[in-house]
Design an enzyme around this catalytic site. Sequence first.
Site, PDB file in Angstrom:
ATOM      1  N   ASP A 125      48.788  32.140  64.469  1.00  0.00           N
ATOM      2  CA  ASP A 125      47.320  32.173  64.312  1.00  0.00           C
ATOM      3  C   ASP A 125      46.632  31.210  65.277  1.00  0.00           C
ATOM      4  O   ASP A 125      45.885  30.310  64.867  1.00  0.00           O
ATOM      5  CB  ASP A 125      46.926  31.799  62.880  1.00  0.00           C
ATOM      6  CG  ASP A 125      47.588  32.667  61.823  1.00  0.00           C
ATOM      7  OD1 ASP A 125      48.015  33.775  62.155  1.00  0.00           O
ATOM      8  OD2 ASP A 125      47.682  32.211  60.672  1.00  0.00           O
ATOM      9  N   GLU A 180      42.431  40.931  57.973  1.00  0.00           N
ATOM     10  CA  GLU A 180      42.128  39.500  57.959  1.00  0.00           C
ATOM     11  C   GLU A 180      41.943  38.999  59.388  1.00  0.00           C
ATOM     12  O   GLU A 180      41.894  39.772  60.337  1.00  0.00           O
ATOM     13  CB  GLU A 180      43.271  38.729  57.294  1.00  0.00           C
ATOM     14  CG  GLU A 180      44.611  38.866  58.015  1.00  0.00           C
ATOM     15  CD  GLU A 180      45.739  38.136  57.299  1.00  0.00           C
ATOM     16  OE1 GLU A 180      45.523  37.646  56.183  1.00  0.00           O
ATOM     17  OE2 GLU A 180      46.842  38.058  57.874  1.00  0.00           O
TER      18      GLU A 180
END
Length: 637
Positions: free
Chosen positions: A168, A402
Amino acid sequence: MKFSKWPLLLIGFLALSGACSSESNEPDTEATTVSISAPTVANVTEDKANIIATITTNTPSAILKKGFCYDTQSNPTISNQTVEMSSAGLSLNLTLTALEPETKYYAKAFATVVNGNPVYSSEISFTTTARSETSELDNYTAPTYPDNYTNITDWSSRSQWNLANVHDPSVVLAEDGYYYMYQTDASYGNAHEAGGHFHGRRSKDLVNWEYLGGTMQSLPEWVIPKLNEIREAMGLSAVQPDTKSFGYWAPCVRKVRNGLYRMYYSIVCPGLLNGENTWSERAFIGMMENTDPANNAGWEDKGYVITNASDRGLNFNVKPDDWTNCYYKWNAIDPSYIIDKDGKHYLIYGSWHSGIAALEVDATTGKPLNVLPNPWGTEQDITSYGQLLVTRQMGNRWQASEGPEIIYNPNTGYYYLFVAYDALEVPYNTRVCRSQNLLGPYTGIDGTDLTRYGGEMLPVVTHPYKFSNSNGWVGIAHCAIFDDGNGNWYYASQGRLPKDIPGIHLSNAVMMGHVRSIKWTSTGWPVVMPERYGAVPTVAITEDELAGNWEHIDLAYSYGQQKASSTMTLSADHKVTDGSWKGATWNYDASNQRIIFSNGVEVCLQRETDWEASPRTHTIVYAGYTNSKTYWGKKKK
């Protein structure tokens, strides 16, 4: 032949020793002349030139130095750059080196003599050639760091990690010329646990990265008090969870202005709201600031920003695996941050539950522009917690989407919202949609209105894939999108090795940071290159390089499936002679480096590293869309 003549008088020394001798002390003078022919130049290349000239003199022994002087300004002298001939003789034949391509140079031959001024030839000029495309690519050295980094996973080896153990990522280009990358707390074997949270690294070239370590050393002091403040207001008892059990997820870093950088981050609280058969505990988004990211310890925590909001009042008695009836409307994780074209500041966040939300924040504080009410109530009660931007399925509380990342491209006039789809281990894939207004409506490439009606977001930007001679990559999503300030855009994410690779324990837990170039289609959609960025020289791609065999991948969405390549052949007469598009024709738009096929597909080209080659080298890759499919390709060597 034209000569320059300079007479020089050599005066002998008078030696004095005791009484003077009439034989040894008489002045001995001899006139010396030196002439140098006008130089000629040959074999001029991008960085070299061969120059020839001839010296004529009646006293060769009087010459001390000889050679050529040169400069980019007219009338060079020996105080400028010089190259000298050390061997005997009066014929000068020397090569000037380390020249700049496409540059005009001025040169003279010179000779220096005993007790005299330098003698120069007449001046000539020449211009070096353009940089050789072939030599630039031939001199390319590809990155050598291994994709399987399991032998350097220990914390003590972190200086060797480069892009190992990335998950991420968020990337920002700082004022000092470095790209800074920050990430979720995740690493092979949890090696990062020794060094704090939200780890950082930096690079000047996007290839070689210096590991910096954690930016947050411990759980912020505000988190547990804030958690219990909300619990008390909800009528729940206070808790004191183990600080090691919190999750530290998905930071987003942006440069706000010169001398100010903001990092929004997610803290996920452990446990359930009120024991068995109740929904999971909430998450928080907090914020840190730094004046100079080169000071990795200089991040100052600014505290709480927002938490999960529920439109179901205090009815949290939902089993934690009852996804359809999820208690929260918005999930306060995966922040993204943008300053829009009008100068307003927005926090974009959300994950899995109702979709992706936008919240305007104060430019000065980075906190919500308006005071937020209690994070529960009716749908109307919590409207100030965010406005829906996109949803995968209207009314579904378990979206399997997401990691929003939002950017604005002034060249196209659109905001682009990138979203991660599906489970992160293998199926993870990236989608993108766009809008001319930051708050929507956002549409996909197929025209689906994802704001007002929801739907499957297209196009697919990345997807599990596999070129030949490799294990390929899976889990490629939750991206960072950034540019270099010169119109070049990049995509960064983690990539995971597939499951059960022989010889690699828990191979799917190997997470390598991937940086890829973004190109823009003629209709203004971003395509991400199939091979990772390796700083290949940006040499223009010529049409004659396109004929031959390509590894072609139909990257259309298929849940959890690693899409493999097949051979497609382009002929020099503009036909597709083999592969899935056999029978089609192709044309090359050289000015925009795009191939247009007769089946309606347009692909963008880029020179990139061939990571599957042994040894690694450079190649040409492509990426393109239709309204329903994505295609990747790589030229075979």
